[in-house]
Design an enzyme around this catalytic site. Sequence first.
Site, PDB file in Angstrom:
ATOM      1  CB  SER A 141     -69.133  92.424  30.952  1.00  0.00           C
ATOM      2  OG  SER A 141     -70.249  92.510  31.147  1.00  0.00           O
ATOM      3  CG  ASP A 302     -72.610  93.585  27.586  1.00  0.00           C
ATOM      4  OD1 ASP A 302     -73.042  93.733  28.439  1.00  0.00           O
ATOM      5  OD2 ASP A 302     -71.834  92.525  26.700  1.00  0.00           O
TER       6      ASP A 302
END
Length: 557
Positions: A141, A302
């Site tokens: 991430s 995201d």
Amino acid sequence: MDVKKEYERWLENATADADVAAELKTLNDTKIEDAFYRDLAFGTGGLRGVIGAGTNRMNIYTVSKASQGLADYLKENFAEPSVVIGYDSRIKSDVFAKVAAGVFAANGVKVNIWPVLMPVPTVSFATRYLHTSAGVMITASHNPSKYNGYKVYGADGCQITTEATAEILAEIEKLDIFADVKHSDFETGLANGSVQYIPDDVYTAFVNEVKNQSVLFGEEVNKDVAIVYSPLNGTGLKPVTRTLKEMGYTNITVVKEQEQPDGKFPTCPYPNPEIKEAMALGMEYAKKCNADLLLATDPDCDRVGIAVKNKAGEYELLTGNQTGMLLLDYICSQRVKHSKMPADPAMVKTIVTMDMGEQIASHYGLRTINVLTGFKFIGEQIGKLEQQGKVDSYVFGFEESYGYLTGSYVRDKDGVDGAYMICEMFSYYATKGISLLDKLDELYKSYGYCLNTLHSYEFDGSAGFAKMQNIMQAFRSDIKEFAGKKVVKLLDYAPGLDGLPKSDVLKFLLEDNCSIVVRPSGTEPKLKTYISVSAENKVVAEKVEAEICKSAEAYLK
């Protein structure tokens, strides 16, 4: 685990990866201890750790072992097991993806892998679209470049549940990292069909679903707004710019230095749009181009961060809470205006996300579902609505850490959707001569001023892990007040609360509609505090927040 013995075993057996073999020879006793004192934890977020040699690191061996455990679990639970694999721009992401694919193929699990790096939500999407048994995304991430990770999705496209995690972990723990893992060659798999590239029409279907999220319902808006976009050297460039351009947003300038995938993240050591430094270069571009809107997505695309111009002509960063509330209000107002609000509408948010979101939801007749921290719990709620035949009831989900989702086509936060919907909302208000900051002030006037902050404290290595556990105990020691604000109620999620899974999280409800949440991160060696303050204005709120923060920090020593 006998650290020394395990280290010597690795010296002898870990020869397939030259980087790992070389690093093993350079380790001193302290580094050996840190690299081998435990196995890299496999939790609901899968694996995440520093890339390197050892059982407590991300490398081809820990990835292979996790893949073997997952393969055994899938074979146990599915007649014809299959998996989707995606990867981002991080160091060794492509290597880990191909190694995992080889392990799955060797175990008779059919592999569908994205041919190029792709955002996290495309793995959730493809898992559902191709009806596979699971999905795997190689990503860490927004972590610094030394990290990588291995994220697992269930057949429903949602990150695996606590129950599935425990079952997969049990399979992983049965295995010897060298003796019990089956391997096969990636290229051979492509040749014999056990590994297949996901076709382009699946990617197009994903982009089309994002485009379908529009809530303009035929209204015309000015799409010639000047947008600066940074993918932060990650996966967002193609899907975000494609979606925006196909929907008529063509006035886009991409931050050149952060345009191409690069796992070293040379211009932003911590590639997280929550962090001001990661947005700095984009802000410079915005000033240079006199842009209307700055967008940045994190490496696995995201999360989305934004900045807009204030009345003085300076660019102001918005928090995840602020952007989420603006999106919630925009989507609800448009749905109400066009009579498109579903029956029994619901908004889902995490317990650390601004409580004002709940007030906005109530205003539009939505019920709020509060869940634990982590978008997987929002995805899980969409799944529950689907099981009840009420998936259309889901209107919006968001979390303070810059994650948004407007539809049920994926079960994780989606930076492509977030970027597109932010552009649409911005254009809608701009066409009416309203800035996002004006709109935010309007919301504060309606619901009262609210400030939410996040503070992270780092505790590295085995000593840090132990210290975090002691700190959580200290916070459980019957605290009466923070900075003079009485604790009205303590919510301890460790035994399970309100039907939510057990989680090491504490939420202190304080007088005057303030609160503080304390939790160890599930993916990093950090303890986090989330402070929420309601006050008559920003100045007072900031003063109260600083005092609560200082009071809480006394327990972190």
